[in-house]
Design a protein around this motif. Structure first.
Motif, PDB file in Angstrom:
ATOM      1  N   MET A   4       0.952  -1.289   0.011  1.00  0.00           N
ATOM      2  CA  MET A   4       0.079   0.124   0.011  1.00  0.00           C
ATOM      3  C   MET A   4       0.941   1.277   0.001  1.00  0.00           C
ATOM      4  N   GLN A   5       2.031   1.202   0.794  1.00  0.00           N
ATOM      5  CA  GLN A   5       2.748   2.650   0.972  1.00  0.00           C
ATOM      6  C   GLN A   5       3.374   2.672  -0.742  1.00  0.00           C
ATOM      7  N   GLY A   6       3.880   1.577  -1.214  1.00  0.00           N
ATOM      8  CA  GLY A   6       4.190   1.644  -2.595  1.00  0.00           C
ATOM      9  C   GLY A   6       3.342   2.192  -3.664  1.00  0.00           C
ATOM     10  N   THR A   7       2.207   1.797  -3.466  1.00  0.00           N
ATOM     11  CA  THR A   7       1.013   2.436  -4.530  1.00  0.00           C
ATOM     12  C   THR A   7       0.835   3.891  -4.248  1.00  0.00           C
ATOM     13  N   MET A   8       0.998   4.292  -2.667  1.00  0.00           N
ATOM     14  CA  MET A   8       0.640   5.534  -2.354  1.00  0.00           C
ATOM     15  C   MET A   8       1.707   6.422  -2.753  1.00  0.00           C
ATOM     16  N   ASN A   9       2.905   5.987  -2.778  1.00  0.00           N
ATOM     17  CA  ASN A   9       3.988   6.682  -3.187  1.00  0.00           C
ATOM     18  C   ASN A   9       3.985   7.220  -4.600  1.00  0.00           C
ATOM     19  N   LYS A  10       3.024   6.887  -5.414  1.00  0.00           N
ATOM     20  CA  LYS A  10       2.584   7.531  -6.700  1.00  0.00           C
ATOM     21  C   LYS A  10       2.068   8.883  -6.749  1.00  0.00           C
ATOM     22  N   ILE A  11       1.448   9.280  -5.483  1.00  0.00           N
ATOM     23  CA  ILE A  11       0.673  10.539  -5.702  1.00  0.00           C
ATOM     24  C   ILE A  11       1.779  11.672  -5.892  1.00  0.00           C
ATOM     25  N   HIS A  12       3.077  11.636  -5.753  1.00  0.00           N
ATOM     26  CA  HIS A  12       4.135  12.375  -5.854  1.00  0.00           C
ATOM     27  C   HIS A  12       4.190  12.816  -7.173  1.00  0.00           C
ATOM     28  N   ALA A  13       3.895  11.852  -8.257  1.00  0.00           N
ATOM     29  CA  ALA A  13       4.068  12.069  -9.557  1.00  0.00           C
ATOM     30  C   ALA A  13       2.660  12.106 -10.202  1.00  0.00           C
ATOM     31  N   THR A  14       1.557  12.547  -9.538  1.00  0.00           N
ATOM     32  CA  THR A  14       0.125  12.170  -9.785  1.00  0.00           C
ATOM     33  C   THR A  14      -0.683  13.539  -9.864  1.00  0.00           C
ATOM     34  N   PRO A  15      -1.147  14.039 -10.879  1.00  0.00           N
ATOM     35  CA  PRO A  15      -2.066  15.205 -10.869  1.00  0.00           C
ATOM     36  C   PRO A  15      -3.155  14.952  -9.631  1.00  0.00           C
ATOM     37  N   THR A  16      -3.443  15.996  -8.934  1.00  0.00           N
ATOM     38  CA  THR A  16      -4.404  15.896  -7.905  1.00  0.00           C
ATOM     39  C   THR A  16      -5.696  15.369  -8.441  1.00  0.00           C
ATOM     40  N   ALA A  17      -6.086  15.624  -9.488  1.00  0.00           N
ATOM     41  CA  ALA A  17      -7.582  15.028 -10.022  1.00  0.00           C
ATOM     42  C   ALA A  17      -7.515  13.754 -10.090  1.00  0.00           C
ATOM     43  N   GLN A  18      -6.236  13.015 -10.613  1.00  0.00           N
ATOM     44  CA  GLN A  18      -6.395  11.637 -10.542  1.00  0.00           C
ATOM     45  C   GLN A  18      -5.769  10.666  -9.165  1.00  0.00           C
ATOM     46  N   LEU A  19      -5.851  11.479  -8.102  1.00  0.00           N
ATOM     47  CA  LEU A  19      -5.589  10.950  -6.638  1.00  0.00           C
ATOM     48  C   LEU A  19      -6.537   9.790  -6.552  1.00  0.00           C
ATOM     49  N   PRO A  20      -7.678  10.090  -6.619  1.00  0.00           N
ATOM     50  CA  PRO A  20      -8.851   9.017  -6.204  1.00  0.00           C
ATOM     51  C   PRO A  20      -8.636   7.705  -7.012  1.00  0.00           C
ATOM     52  N   LYS A  21      -7.997   7.640  -8.096  1.00  0.00           N
ATOM     53  CA  LYS A  21      -7.717   6.120  -8.704  1.00  0.00           C
ATOM     54  C   LYS A  21      -6.702   5.618  -7.868  1.00  0.00           C
ATOM     55  N   ILE A  22      -5.884   6.180  -7.490  1.00  0.00           N
ATOM     56  CA  ILE A  22      -4.788   5.739  -6.632  1.00  0.00           C
ATOM     57  C   ILE A  22      -5.268   5.305  -5.219  1.00  0.00           C
ATOM     58  N   ILE A  23      -6.026   6.274  -4.544  1.00  0.00           N
ATOM     59  CA  ILE A  23      -6.790   5.549  -3.335  1.00  0.00           C
ATOM     60  C   ILE A  23      -7.619   4.470  -3.671  1.00  0.00           C
ATOM     61  N   SER A  24      -8.371   4.282  -4.779  1.00  0.00           N
ATOM     62  CA  SER A  24      -9.353   3.138  -4.815  1.00  0.00           C
ATOM     63  C   SER A  24      -8.655   2.164  -5.079  1.00  0.00           C
ATOM     64  N   THR A  25      -7.387   1.771  -5.519  1.00  0.00           N
ATOM     65  CA  THR A  25      -6.539   0.791  -5.758  1.00  0.00           C
ATOM     66  C   THR A  25      -6.094   0.129  -4.272  1.00  0.00           C
ATOM     67  N   VAL A  26      -6.071   0.936  -3.391  1.00  0.00           N
ATOM     68  CA  VAL A  26      -5.386   0.543  -1.938  1.00  0.00           C
ATOM     69  C   VAL A  26      -6.739   0.110  -1.091  1.00  0.00           C
ATOM     70  N   LYS A  27      -7.896   0.517  -1.435  1.00  0.00           N
ATOM     71  CA  LYS A  27      -9.249   0.257  -0.538  1.00  0.00           C
ATOM     72  C   LYS A  27      -9.077  -1.277  -0.501  1.00  0.00           C
ATOM     73  N   PRO A  28      -9.165  -2.165  -1.449  1.00  0.00           N
ATOM     74  CA  PRO A  28      -9.408  -3.478  -1.225  1.00  0.00           C
ATOM     75  C   PRO A  28      -8.229  -3.918  -0.486  1.00  0.00           C
ATOM     76  N   VAL A  29      -6.860  -3.732  -0.596  1.00  0.00           N
ATOM     77  CA  VAL A  29      -6.130  -4.132   0.252  1.00  0.00           C
ATOM     78  C   VAL A  29      -6.242  -3.818   1.588  1.00  0.00           C
ATOM     79  N   VAL A  30      -6.679  -2.620   2.090  1.00  0.00           N
ATOM     80  CA  VAL A  30      -6.788  -2.248   3.278  1.00  0.00           C
ATOM     81  C   VAL A  30      -8.222  -3.219   4.041  1.00  0.00           C
ATOM     82  N   GLU A  31      -9.092  -3.386   3.099  1.00  0.00           N
ATOM     83  CA  GLU A  31     -10.127  -4.389   3.645  1.00  0.00           C
ATOM     84  C   GLU A  31      -9.690  -5.706   3.986  1.00  0.00           C
ATOM     85  N   SER A  32      -8.790  -6.237   3.032  1.00  0.00           N
ATOM     86  CA  SER A  32      -8.196  -7.436   3.595  1.00  0.00           C
ATOM     87  C   SER A  32      -7.273  -7.736   4.486  1.00  0.00           C
TER      88      SER A  32
END
Length: 227
Positions: free
Chosen positions: A37-65
């Motif tokens: 999850m931390q590796g995925t969230m590290n992408k926020i530093h190279a991702t425009p603000t408008a596209q951040l929800p897409k990154i967060i959505s990929t983490v949510k299933p891992v959090v649930e697990s």
């Protein structure tokens, strides 16, 4: 002490060793998810603000697990043995708290609370003598959040989001003020808190530079607030 006593101790040592190995296996699963999850969230530093929800959505299933892992750990630890074994999963929990806190901030600009973390991870009240989210681990995760936001303040400007440093600044200053109210007796936690002033300073420098260049969106009423 006779031979029978040593035999009993031998059995106890073997049982503890078996429990430790089982706990290691379950904690490893949580650690792997935390790093992922931390590796995925590290992408926020190279991702425009408008596209951040897409990154967060990929983490949510891992959090649930992660609920499966916390439950497995809780059911392995014997009653009233929480403090004996907690250091095995402490670092993994801190990493998960950090990820949850970062997602929460990016979503609505607020701080995730300790009870909210427990709820997200499925921690039940009757586990408190076996597994719970320690206040210390929660605070370590939040300090990591501040560290990450100081980095994000710089990278957001690079990506053209000149308002982000102001939102981050207000949030981090509020957090710093809150931490200042705590009587931190844990040496490791205290040292990490003391380092936060450098993150605050770094963010203030970014805010000052953006303000000087008049790149941010003017607001009414003074301080920036989260939208």
């Amino acid at each position: 002490m006779d031979e029978k006593d040593f035999q009993e101790m031998s059995v106890q040592l073997e049982q503890e060793a078996n429990l430790r190995e089982k706990l290691k296996d379950e904690v490893l699963k949580l650690e792997q998810k935390s790093r992922s999850m931390q590796g995925t969230m590290n992408k926020i530093h190279a991702t425009p603000t408008a596209q951040l929800p897409k990154i967060i959505s990929t983490v949510k299933p891992v959090v649930e697990s992660c609920k499966d892992d916390t439950r497995a750990i809780a059911f392995l630890v014997p009653p009233n043995n929480y403090w004996r074994w907690k250091q095995m999963w402490s670092q993994a929990v801190q990493g998960v708290v950090f990820t949850l806190a970062l997602c929460k901030f990016l979503e609505d600009g607020t701080l995730i609370t300790l009870p909210e973390v427990s709820q997200v991870l499925g921690v039940e009240a009757d586990w408190k003598d076996r597994f719970t989210i320690a206040t210390e681990d929660y605070l370590h995760g939040i300090i990591s959040l501040v560290n990450e936001l100081s980095r994000l303040a710089v990278n957001a400007v690079t990506l053209g989001d000149f308002d982000a440093p102001f939102r981050i600044s207000v949030f981090v200053k509020d957090l710093f003020a809150g931490f200042s109210l705590l009587n931190l007796k844990n040496d490791g936690l205290r040292r990490r808190f003391d380092s936060l002033k450098y993150d605050v300073k770094r963010i203030e420098e970014v805010v000052y530079d953006v303000s000087l260049r008049k790149l941010n969106t003017p607001t009414t009423g003074g301080d920036e607030t989260m939208s």
